[in-house]
Design an enzyme around this catalytic site. Structure first.
Site, PDB file in Angstrom:
ATOM      1  N   GLY A 190       0.831  -1.200   0.000  1.00 15.29           N
ATOM      2  CA  GLY A 190       0.000   0.000   0.000  1.00 15.29           C
ATOM      3  C   GLY A 190       0.864   1.247   0.000  1.00 15.29           C
ATOM      4  N   GLN A 193       3.109  10.032   0.898  1.00 17.20           N
ATOM      5  CA  GLN A 193       4.396   9.324   1.022  1.00 17.20           C
ATOM      6  C   GLN A 193       5.325   9.604  -0.159  1.00 17.20           C
ATOM      7  OE1 GLN A 193       2.496   5.313   2.061  1.00 17.20           O
ATOM      8  NE2 GLN A 193       4.417   5.260   3.185  1.00 17.20           N
ATOM      9  N   CYS A 234       5.718  -0.031   7.559  1.00 15.96           N
ATOM     10  CA  CYS A 234       5.395   1.127   6.722  1.00 15.96           C
ATOM     11  C   CYS A 234       6.612   1.460   5.860  1.00 15.96           C
ATOM     12  CB  CYS A 234       5.069   2.321   7.611  1.00 15.96           C
ATOM     13  SG  CYS A 234       4.700   3.819   6.692  1.00 15.96           S
ATOM     14  N   LEU A 235       6.368   1.757   4.584  1.00 13.47           N
ATOM     15  CA  LEU A 235       7.479   2.091   3.677  1.00 13.47           C
ATOM     16  C   LEU A 235       8.184   3.382   4.102  1.00 13.47           C
ATOM     17  CD1 LEU A 235       5.853   1.203   0.229  1.00 13.47           C
ATOM     18  CD2 LEU A 235       7.518  -0.145   1.528  1.00 13.47           C
ATOM     19  N   HIS A 281      -4.380   1.743   7.609  1.00 15.43           N
ATOM     20  CA  HIS A 281      -3.017   2.287   7.617  1.00 15.43           C
ATOM     21  C   HIS A 281      -2.888   3.433   6.600  1.00 15.43           C
ATOM     22  CE1 HIS A 281       1.498   1.672   7.947  1.00 15.43           C
ATOM     23  NE2 HIS A 281       1.415   2.355   6.818  1.00 15.43           N
ATOM     24  N   GLU A 282      -3.434   3.227   5.387  1.00 16.88           N
ATOM     25  CA  GLU A 282      -3.294   4.257   4.345  1.00 16.88           C
ATOM     26  C   GLU A 282      -4.192   5.463   4.620  1.00 16.88           C
ATOM     27  OE1 GLU A 282      -0.721   3.858   2.701  1.00 16.88           O
ATOM     28  OE2 GLU A 282      -0.482   1.700   2.977  1.00 16.88           O
ATOM     29  N   HIS A 328      -2.403   7.575   6.953  1.00 15.23           N
ATOM     30  CA  HIS A 328      -1.410   8.413   6.256  1.00 15.23           C
ATOM     31  C   HIS A 328      -2.060   9.695   5.746  1.00 15.23           C
ATOM     32  CE1 HIS A 328       2.449   6.432   6.013  1.00 15.23           C
ATOM     33  NE2 HIS A 328       1.926   5.285   5.624  1.00 15.23           N
TER      34      HIS A 328
HETATM   35 NI    NI Z   1       2.739   3.390   5.649  1.00 14.02          NI
END
Ligand code: NI
Length: 171
Positions: A46, A51, A93-94, A135-136, A139
């Site tokens: 995701g 991000q 998380c990226l 989660h997204e 963000h």
């Molecule tokens: Ni994330």
């Protein structure tokens, strides 16, 4: 189509609530394609637009990371309209690479959103999909998974990140 740099914990854009998308135009379609490329290249399941430094309410999720056709979902202006149950699992998380910690999330969530054609849709997600949706959306609201941690677990992660940042190995 391009792979964009992913902003890391500490970058202000991750803390800014993203703005609603007003118009689904060619620039937005390019952004969506680039976000999908970036998610697959990472690799991740995701990605939210902030991000990659774009403060707009767009997120992409593909639990197969591009391995299976039809599993890439694009959510524009997503809203959570229902949530049931509770499940505690590891999450990463990226924007906070190489760290995972357990976070409690709803087991099933329902989103209302626009797809990339502009059509309004609703979708239930369960398990990992529900987790990714939460989660997204977090963000897009400027929230990161570490914000859900408490006490020692939170201190430990934030101290390790601060140490990496001091040694120039972050961002
Ligand atoms: Ni994330």
């Amino acid at each position: 189509m391009a792979v964009l740099p992913i902003r890391k914990y500490g970058d202000d854009v991750l803390r800014l609530p993203a703005r609603p998308v007003a118009e689904i135009d060619a620039a937005l379609q390019t952004l969506i394609d680039d976000m999908i490329d970036t998610m697959y290249a990472a690799p991740g399941v995701g990605l939210a637009a902030n991000q990659v430094g774009v403060s707009q309410r767009v997120m992409v999720i593909d639990l197969s990371v591009g391995k299976r056709a039809g599993e890439c979902h694009v959510f524009i202006n997503p809203e959570m309209i229902d949530a049931t149950g509770e499940i505690t699992e590891e999450e990463g998380c990226l924007s906070i690479p190489d760290f995972v910690e357990v976070v409690t999330r709803p087991e099933r969530v329902k989103l209302r959103y626009q797809d990339r054609t502009g059509a309004t849709r609703e979708m239930w997600g369960e398990g990992l999909m529900a987790r990714a949706m939460c989660h997204e959306i977090d963000h897009l609201n400027g929230t990161l998974f570490v914000d859900h941690l408490r006490g020692l677990k939170k201190d430990r992660i934030l101290k390790k990140i601060a140490k990496l940042a001091r040694s120039g190995m972050w961002g």
